[in-house]
Design a protein around this motif. Sequence first.
Motif, short mmCIF file in Angstrom:
data_model
loop_
_atom_site.label_atom_id
_atom_site.label_comp_id
_atom_site.label_asym_id
_atom_site.label_seq_id
_atom_site.Cartn_x
_atom_site.Cartn_y
_atom_site.Cartn_z
N ALA A 71 -2.42 -7.85 5.18
CA ALA A 71 -3.74 -8.74 4.86
C ALA A 71 -4.08 -9.64 6.01
N ALA A 72 -3.17 -10.28 6.48
CA ALA A 72 -3.63 -11.10 7.78
C ALA A 72 -4.04 -10.57 8.74
N LEU A 73 -3.74 -9.33 9.01
CA LEU A 73 -4.28 -8.52 10.01
C LEU A 73 -5.65 -8.05 10.02
N VAL A 74 -5.90 -7.51 8.76
CA VAL A 74 -7.13 -6.84 8.46
C VAL A 74 -8.29 -7.73 7.97
N GLY A 75 -7.84 -8.88 7.32
CA GLY A 75 -8.75 -9.89 6.80
C GLY A 75 -9.30 -9.46 5.35
N PRO A 76 -9.76 -10.45 4.68
CA PRO A 76 -10.09 -10.40 3.08
C PRO A 76 -11.62 -9.89 2.97
N GLY A 77 -11.77 -9.49 1.60
CA GLY A 77 -13.00 -9.06 1.24
C GLY A 77 -13.35 -7.64 1.52
N ARG A 78 -12.32 -6.61 1.64
CA ARG A 78 -12.77 -5.43 1.75
C ARG A 78 -12.68 -4.36 0.53
N ALA A 79 -13.40 -3.37 0.82
CA ALA A 79 -13.44 -2.48 -0.31
C ALA A 79 -12.15 -1.24 0.12
N VAL A 80 -11.25 -1.33 -0.78
CA VAL A 80 -10.24 -0.44 -0.80
C VAL A 80 -10.35 0.90 -1.50
N ILE A 81 -10.34 1.77 -0.47
CA ILE A 81 -10.40 3.24 -0.84
C ILE A 81 -9.23 3.87 -0.95
N GLU A 82 -8.68 4.34 -1.99
CA GLU A 82 -7.45 5.04 -2.05
C GLU A 82 -7.69 6.47 -2.40
N TYR A 83 -6.89 7.32 -1.48
CA TYR A 83 -7.23 8.67 -1.44
C TYR A 83 -6.02 9.32 -2.33
N GLY A 84 -6.14 9.98 -3.38
CA GLY A 84 -5.41 10.54 -4.27
C GLY A 84 -4.47 9.66 -5.04
N SER A 85 -5.11 8.65 -5.65
CA SER A 85 -4.68 7.49 -6.57
C SER A 85 -3.68 7.71 -7.52
N GLY A 86 -3.69 8.63 -8.05
CA GLY A 86 -2.62 9.06 -9.05
C GLY A 86 -2.70 7.82 -10.26
N SER A 87 -1.63 7.24 -10.51
CA SER A 87 -1.40 6.05 -11.51
C SER A 87 -1.91 4.79 -10.88
N SER A 88 -2.20 4.91 -9.31
CA SER A 88 -2.45 3.49 -8.75
C SER A 88 -1.33 2.40 -8.94
N ALA A 89 -0.08 2.85 -9.02
CA ALA A 89 0.95 2.26 -9.14
C ALA A 89 1.26 1.17 -8.06
N LYS A 90 1.15 1.24 -6.79
CA LYS A 90 1.37 0.54 -5.63
C LYS A 90 0.16 -0.39 -5.15
N THR A 91 -0.98 0.25 -5.77
CA THR A 91 -2.27 -0.48 -5.25
C THR A 91 -2.39 -2.02 -5.69
#
Length: 326
Positions: A71-91
């Motif tokens: 988070a510190a490297l990429v900065g806040p306020g982004r849209a997170v696009i998850e490929y093959g999200s499944g259960s989204s357990a790690k999201t």
Amino acid sequence: MYEAAGACEDVSSDFADAVRAGLSQPQKIIPARYFYDEAGSILFESITRLPEYYPTRTETAILTEHAGAIAALVGPGRAVIEYGSGSSAKTPLLLTPLQAAAYVPVDISGEFLGQSAAALGALFPALPILPVVADFTQRFRLPAGVAGLPRLGFFPGSTLGNLAPMAAIDLLRGFAALLGPGSWLVIGLDLAPGSGKSVATLEAAYDDAAGVTAAFNLNQLTRINRELGGTVRIADFAHRAVWNAALGRIEMHLVAVQDTAFTAAGETFSLVAGETIHTENSYKWTLPESRLMARASGWVPTTAWTDSDQRFAVHLWQHDAGAMQP
């Protein structure tokens, strides 16, 4: 996660075409993306909880420890696009430290996607969750709700390993094109056997003692019978998982335990005892190979985190604005 966005191809028609083409080849194949009907998705989630299946818990531990650094490297306020999200357990491990502006899970299993979206929405009631039912290996559209937002792609689980190296590079180029300039990608990649991981550990992860992975593999045949009018005798096949050192991949096969014949998608197929249907490859990489793959596909590798046993790595790559994109 349910506001469907983008177009999803007719998965049943695609499945029929893939089965007809794949079972007509000398080495019969069924593409790995067809594991994930609702039953297959549920079985895969069970696999991720097995004691032999180290990738999920190892990647989860890495993300838990280093999400703040990401988070510190990429900065806040982004849209997170998850490929093959499944259960989204790690999201959730990323969404909170990232202060995400929106979440777009992309998955081929629409029903499972909807269930996961509802669960995640309960955890993040203020977060726009904009699911896309699609095969992420094909072109698809992002929902209008992320227009103008900076983007971060999330591709956990070493799912990239299902693709041969050149196809993997093509897919990563497609991610770069979709996410656009200024984007980042968090990607989990399983490490090749070496000083920290034995071949036996790797093979056990794909052939567990409880037989859950076998059921996951055999479910492809059940799906053929249900969706394509198949007459496959499931008992005629057994699960096999082996490490192919020459090609750097785990291979999963359905092995005919006796001569067998069946119809599927309007055609007849036969196998002799010992013949196989190749259902999955899972390529494994060294850290230098991963960095080369990033650069070849339009990404700049910035940081990689591994567990102490060197079994798995989580990488952070940045879009290379100077690279040629499709």
